[in-house]
Design a protein around this motif. Structure first.
Motif, PDB file in Angstrom:
ATOM      1  N   ASP A 409       0.852  -1.193   0.000  1.00 58.68           N
ATOM      2  CA  ASP A 409       0.000   0.000   0.000  1.00 58.68           C
ATOM      3  C   ASP A 409       0.889   1.244   0.000  1.00 58.68           C
ATOM      4  O   ASP A 409       0.988   1.957   1.004  1.00 58.68           O
ATOM      5  CB  ASP A 409      -0.916  -0.003   1.223  1.00 58.68           C
ATOM      6  CG  ASP A 409      -2.013   1.062   1.135  1.00 58.68           C
ATOM      7  OD1 ASP A 409      -1.936   1.923   0.240  1.00 58.68           O
ATOM      8  OD2 ASP A 409      -2.922   1.030   1.986  1.00 58.68           O
ATOM      9  N   PRO A 410       1.556   1.527  -1.120  1.00 55.18           N
ATOM     10  CA  PRO A 410       2.509   2.633  -1.160  1.00 55.18           C
ATOM     11  C   PRO A 410       1.876   3.994  -0.916  1.00 55.18           C
ATOM     12  O   PRO A 410       2.509   4.872  -0.332  1.00 55.18           O
ATOM     13  CB  PRO A 410       3.108   2.543  -2.563  1.00 55.18           C
ATOM     14  CG  PRO A 410       2.102   1.799  -3.368  1.00 55.18           C
ATOM     15  CD  PRO A 410       1.468   0.835  -2.420  1.00 55.18           C
ATOM     16  N   GLN A 411       0.634   4.164  -1.330  1.00 59.68           N
ATOM     17  CA  GLN A 411      -0.012   5.470  -1.150  1.00 59.68           C
ATOM     18  C   GLN A 411      -0.177   5.798   0.331  1.00 59.68           C
ATOM     19  O   GLN A 411       0.159   6.898   0.779  1.00 59.68           O
ATOM     20  CB  GLN A 411      -1.371   5.476  -1.845  1.00 59.68           C
ATOM     21  CG  GLN A 411      -2.036   6.848  -1.851  1.00 59.68           C
ATOM     22  CD  GLN A 411      -3.306   6.864  -2.694  1.00 59.68           C
ATOM     23  OE1 GLN A 411      -3.734   5.850  -3.231  1.00 59.68           O
ATOM     24  NE2 GLN A 411      -3.902   8.033  -2.828  1.00 59.68           N
ATOM     25  N   SER A 443      10.770   0.970  -0.538  1.00 61.51           N
ATOM     26  CA  SER A 443       9.940   1.666  -1.531  1.00 61.51           C
ATOM     27  C   SER A 443      10.503   1.584  -2.939  1.00 61.51           C
ATOM     28  O   SER A 443       9.883   2.095  -3.891  1.00 61.51           O
ATOM     29  CB  SER A 443       9.808   3.146  -1.138  1.00 61.51           C
ATOM     30  OG  SER A 443      11.055   3.813  -1.255  1.00 61.51           O
ATOM     31  N   TYR A 446       8.403   0.690  -5.982  1.00 62.65           N
ATOM     32  CA  TYR A 446       7.376   1.659  -6.387  1.00 62.65           C
ATOM     33  C   TYR A 446       7.987   2.995  -6.799  1.00 62.65           C
ATOM     34  O   TYR A 446       7.305   4.019  -6.843  1.00 62.65           O
ATOM     35  CB  TYR A 446       6.386   1.902  -5.240  1.00 62.65           C
ATOM     36  CG  TYR A 446       5.687   0.653  -4.759  1.00 62.65           C
ATOM     37  CD1 TYR A 446       4.737   0.014  -5.550  1.00 62.65           C
ATOM     38  CD2 TYR A 446       5.970   0.115  -3.503  1.00 62.65           C
ATOM     39  CE1 TYR A 446       4.091  -1.136  -5.111  1.00 62.65           C
ATOM     40  CE2 TYR A 446       5.329  -1.029  -3.049  1.00 62.65           C
ATOM     41  CZ  TYR A 446       4.397  -1.648  -3.860  1.00 62.65           C
ATOM     42  OH  TYR A 446       3.755  -2.787  -3.421  1.00 62.65           O
ATOM     43  N   ARG A 448       8.736   4.399  -9.441  1.00 60.31           N
ATOM     44  CA  ARG A 448       8.206   5.132 -10.599  1.00 60.31           C
ATOM     45  C   ARG A 448       6.946   5.914 -10.268  1.00 60.31           C
ATOM     46  O   ARG A 448       6.544   6.799 -11.037  1.00 60.31           O
ATOM     47  CB  ARG A 448       7.933   4.165 -11.746  1.00 60.31           C
ATOM     48  CG  ARG A 448       9.215   3.548 -12.326  1.00 60.31           C
ATOM     49  CD  ARG A 448       8.910   2.699 -13.546  1.00 60.31           C
ATOM     50  NE  ARG A 448      10.120   2.123 -14.130  1.00 60.31           N
ATOM     51  CZ  ARG A 448      10.139   1.373 -15.213  1.00 60.31           C
ATOM     52  NH1 ARG A 448       8.982   1.081 -15.849  1.00 60.31           N
ATOM     53  NH2 ARG A 448      11.282   0.898 -15.679  1.00 60.31           N
ATOM     54  N   LYS A 449       6.330   5.597  -9.136  1.00 69.40           N
ATOM     55  CA  LYS A 449       5.154   6.370  -8.728  1.00 69.40           C
ATOM     56  C   LYS A 449       5.622   7.755  -8.270  1.00 69.40           C
ATOM     57  O   LYS A 449       6.549   7.863  -7.457  1.00 69.40           O
ATOM     58  CB  LYS A 449       4.413   5.676  -7.595  1.00 69.40           C
ATOM     59  CG  LYS A 449       3.732   4.375  -8.005  1.00 69.40           C
ATOM     60  CD  LYS A 449       2.997   3.759  -6.824  1.00 69.40           C
ATOM     61  CE  LYS A 449       2.239   2.513  -7.256  1.00 69.40           C
ATOM     62  NZ  LYS A 449       1.091   2.850  -8.137  1.00 69.40           N
ATOM     63  N   PRO A 450       5.005   8.822  -8.785  1.00 68.89           N
ATOM     64  CA  PRO A 450       5.485  10.180  -8.466  1.00 68.89           C
ATOM     65  C   PRO A 450       5.566  10.457  -6.965  1.00 68.89           C
ATOM     66  O   PRO A 450       6.550  11.041  -6.486  1.00 68.89           O
ATOM     67  CB  PRO A 450       4.446  11.085  -9.144  1.00 68.89           C
ATOM     68  CG  PRO A 450       3.890  10.253 -10.247  1.00 68.89           C
ATOM     69  CD  PRO A 450       3.880   8.847  -9.746  1.00 68.89           C
ATOM     70  N   GLU A 451       4.525  10.052  -6.218  1.00 68.12           N
ATOM     71  CA  GLU A 451       4.536  10.359  -4.790  1.00 68.12           C
ATOM     72  C   GLU A 451       5.645   9.586  -4.055  1.00 68.12           C
ATOM     73  O   GLU A 451       6.237  10.079  -3.089  1.00 68.12           O
ATOM     74  CB  GLU A 451       3.175  10.054  -4.155  1.00 68.12           C
ATOM     75  CG  GLU A 451       2.749   8.593  -4.164  1.00 68.12           C
ATOM     76  CD  GLU A 451       1.990   8.193  -5.438  1.00 68.12           C
ATOM     77  OE1 GLU A 451       1.176   7.257  -5.371  1.00 68.12           O
ATOM     78  OE2 GLU A 451       2.223   8.846  -6.475  1.00 68.12           O
ATOM     79  N   VAL A 452       5.927   8.367  -4.539  1.00 64.21           N
ATOM     80  CA  VAL A 452       7.001   7.577  -3.921  1.00 64.21           C
ATOM     81  C   VAL A 452       8.359   8.155  -4.306  1.00 64.21           C
ATOM     82  O   VAL A 452       9.271   8.236  -3.458  1.00 64.21           O
ATOM     83  CB  VAL A 452       6.897   6.104  -4.344  1.00 64.21           C
ATOM     84  CG1 VAL A 452       8.089   5.309  -3.802  1.00 64.21           C
ATOM     85  CG2 VAL A 452       5.589   5.491  -3.850  1.00 64.21           C
ATOM     86  N   GLU A 454       9.018  11.217  -4.926  1.00 64.65           N
ATOM     87  CA  GLU A 454       9.191  12.438  -4.127  1.00 64.65           C
ATOM     88  C   GLU A 454       9.588  12.083  -2.688  1.00 64.65           C
ATOM     89  O   GLU A 454      10.451  12.735  -2.090  1.00 64.65           O
ATOM     90  CB  GLU A 454       7.892  13.235  -4.134  1.00 64.65           C
ATOM     91  CG  GLU A 454       7.991  14.552  -3.378  1.00 64.65           C
ATOM     92  CD  GLU A 454       6.687  15.340  -3.422  1.00 64.65           C
ATOM     93  OE1 GLU A 454       6.587  16.339  -2.685  1.00 64.65           O
ATOM     94  OE2 GLU A 454       5.770  14.952  -4.192  1.00 64.65           O
TER      95      GLU A 454
END
Length: 465
Positions: A409-411, A443, A446, A448-452, A454
Motif C-alpha cells: 500500500d505505497p499510497q 519503496s 514503487y 516510478r510512482k510520483p509520490e514515492v 518524491e
C-alpha cells in the motif's frame, strides 16, 4: 587449560589505565602476549606485567607497542596523559607546606559547586581535558578513579570536600535534563554535546568522601546519568561509548543494590546489543535483568520481556518472540500508578505498544507471518506518544511506513512516512536515519510512482542534512 586473564583495575592511575588499553588492543587484534612481545623484543611475561602496571614503560616502548597492535596512534596519544599525570605528581611533591591543602584527590578543601550543573564547551575545558575528550572520544573518564586529577582545583567544576544530598540532587537533575533533550532532539544533539563535563563531575563524587547513608543514593544518581548518556550514545551510533557507559551504569546500580536501576540499564544494554546485530547477547542481558523478577515492578518486567521479544525476532524465532510479547502484555496490564522509579515515567501505554510493535515488525517481515499485530501496535504508539517523545513517535512511524510499503500500500505508506519525516528532520538521531534508509529501500519497487519518488528524494535530503 589457559587461565582467564586477571581483570585489570584501571582506576589506580593513568598508567594502569594505559596498560588496560594495551591489553584491549592486543585482544582486539587476536594476539597473545607472546606474539606481541616478539614484535617488540620482550617476553610474554614482560607484556603482561606492563598491562598490569607492574613493569615500567616509556614513550619509546609505548610507540612501538602502538605500532605492533596497529592502534593508529591511540596508545601514543594516551601515553601523553600518563606523562602529564607523572609531571603533575612530581610538581605536587615539590610544593611547600604553605600551599593549598588538598583532600587527597587533587581538589581544594574549600569551595562547593554552584547550584547550576556546568555545561562544558571545548573552550571551557583545560588543555588536558580537551585532549582527553576530543582526542579519545570522551569515554576516557569511565573508570571510577581515572581523570579526577583533570578537574581544575578551583572554579565552577571543583569537587566538594564531602558529598551532600544537594550534590546528588544535581546529578539527578542533570540525568533528567539530558534524558529530556535526548527524547526531543536525539542522541547526536545537545544531550551528547553537553554531557562530558557533567559526567566528569558526577563520577568524581564517587571518589569523594560521603556519609555511608548517602552511598546508595549517590551510586544510583551517577548510574542513572551513565544510563542516560549510554542511551544517547547508542542513538548517536557511538557504540563503544554506549557499551562502556551502560556497563558502568550497571556497576553503579549493583553497587547501590538498586534492582530497579539495574533492570533499566540492562534493558538498554539488551536493546543496544540487538540493534548492533548481536541478539544473543541482547537476550542474555534481558534475561539477566529478569533475575529476581519479584523485586521488579510490572513495567520493568514488561520492558525486559519486550527486549526478549526483539531478540527472538531478530533470531528468526517468531514463536518465542510472540510468547515474550504475551508475557510483556500480561505483566504490563497489572502495572499500578506510583510503583515505579522516576526514570520509568516514559514507559506508558504508547511506549509499551511501540516496543512490542518493533518486535512484531520483525516478525511480520518473515514468510507466512501476518502484519496485523505490528500494524496495530505501531499505530497505537504513534497516536499515544506526546510531543515530549518525538523520537519514539518518529521511530514507530518509520517502521509502520516501511511495513505498509512492504505489504503493498505505497499510497498510505507515503502519508505515514511524510509525517515521520517531519519529525526525523528535527532530530539528530542515527537510529531514525537508518530506519528512514530502510524505508527508502522498501519503496524501491514503487519508485516510478510520483509520490514515492518524491518521498525517496525527501528521505535522501533529510538523512544527509
Amino acid at each position: 587449560m589457559p587461565q582467564k586473564p586477571k581483570p585489570l583495575d584501571e582506576t589506580k592511575s593513568m598508567r594502569a589505565w594505559w596498560g588496560k588499553e594495551l591489553r584491549n588492543w592486543r585482544e582486539a587484534r587476536g594476539m597473545s602476549s607472546r606474539e606481541l612481545g616478539a614484535k617488540v623484543h620482550l617476553s610474554a611475561t614482560s607484556i603482561e606485567r606492563i598491562e598490569k602496571d607492574e613493569r615500567p614503560c616509556n614513550a619509546n616502548l609505548a610507540s612501538q607497542l602502538d605500532d605492533a597492535v596497529q592502534a593508529g596512534g591511540a596508545l601514543r596519544r594516551l601515553w601523553r596523559l600518563v606523562e602529564e599525570e607523572a609531571d603533575k605528581r612530581s610538581a605536587d611533591a615539590d610544593k611547600t607546606p604553605g600551599g593549598p591543602t588538598l583532600d587527597g584527590i587533587g581538589t581544594p578543601t574549600t569551595g562547593m559547586l554552584g547550584l547550576s550543573p556546568p555545561v562544558f564547551s571545548e573552550r571551557s575545558l583545560s588543555p588536558v581535558e580537551r585532549r582527553a575528550f576530543f582526542t579519545l572520544g570522551g569515554i576516557a573518564a569511565l573508570a571510577p578513579g581515572a581523570f579526577i586529577d583533570l578537574l581544575p582545583g578551583s572554579g565552577p567544576t571543583a569537587l566538594p570536600k564531602m558529598v551532600r544530598p544537594e550534590d546528588i540532587e544535581q546529578v539527578t537533575t542533570a540525568a533528567v535534563t539530558l534524558a529530556g533533550w535526548d527524547n526531543l532532539y536525539g542522541g547526536g544533539g545537545i544531550a551528547r554535546s553537553s554531557s562530558a563535563g557533567l559526567f566528569i563531575w558526577a563520577r568524581g563524587l564517587l571518589a569523594t568522601k560521603y556519609p555511608p547513608q548517602l552511598e546508595s543514593d549517590l551510586y544510583t544518581a551517577v548510574g542513572r546519568l551513565s544510563m542516560v548518556m549510554g542511551a544517547s550514545a547508542f542513538d548517536a551510533y557511538e557504540h563503544h561509548d554506549a557499551t562502556e557507559l551502560l556497563r558502568f551504569g550497571t556497576w553503579c546500580a549493583e553497587r547501590a543494590n538498586n534492582w530497579h536501576l539495574r533492570a533499566a540499564v540492562l534493558n538498554w544494554r539488551a536493546r543496544h546489543e540487538i540493534w548492533c546485530g548481536r541478539p544473543d547477547e541482547g537476550l542474555t542481558h534481558a534475561e539477566n535483568g529478569l533475575v529476581r523478577a519479584d523485586r521488579l515492578t510490572h513495567r520493568e518486567q514488561a520492558t525486559l520481556h519486550n527486549a526478549r521479544a526483539r531478540a527472538w525476532a531478530k533470531m528468526q524465532r517468531p514463536k518465542e518472540a510472540l510468547a515474550a510479547i504475551r508475557q510483556s502484555d500480561e505483566v504490563f496490564d497489572r502495572a499500578r500508578d506510583g510503583e515505579d522509579a522516576p526514570w520509568m515515567a516514559y514507559y506508558d501505554e504508547a511506549q509499551h505498544h511501540g516496543d512490542s510493535g518493533h518486535a512484531a515488525f520483525d516478525i511480520a517481515l518473515m514468510p507466512g507471518q501476518s502484519p496485523s499485530l505490528a500494524v496495530s501496535r505501531l499505530k497505537t504508539a504513534i497516536e499515544g506518544h506526546t510531543d515530549d517523545y518525538v523520537r519514539s513517535r518518529a521511530l514507530s512511524g518509520a517502521k509502520l511506513a516501511t511495513l505498509t510499503m512492504a505489504t503493498g500500500d505505497p499510497q498510505q505508506a507515503v502519508v505515514i512516512a511524510n509525517r515521520a519525516l517531519d519529525e526525523v528532520g528535527r532530530l539528530r538521531s542515527k537510529r531514525a536515519a537508518t530506519d528512514m534508509q530502510d524505508l527508502s529501500k522498501a519503496s524501491a519497487r514503487y519508485a516510478r510512482k510520483p509520490e514515492v519518488a518524491e518521498l525517496r528524494s525527501r528521505i535522501t535530503t533529510t538523512v544527509l542534512a
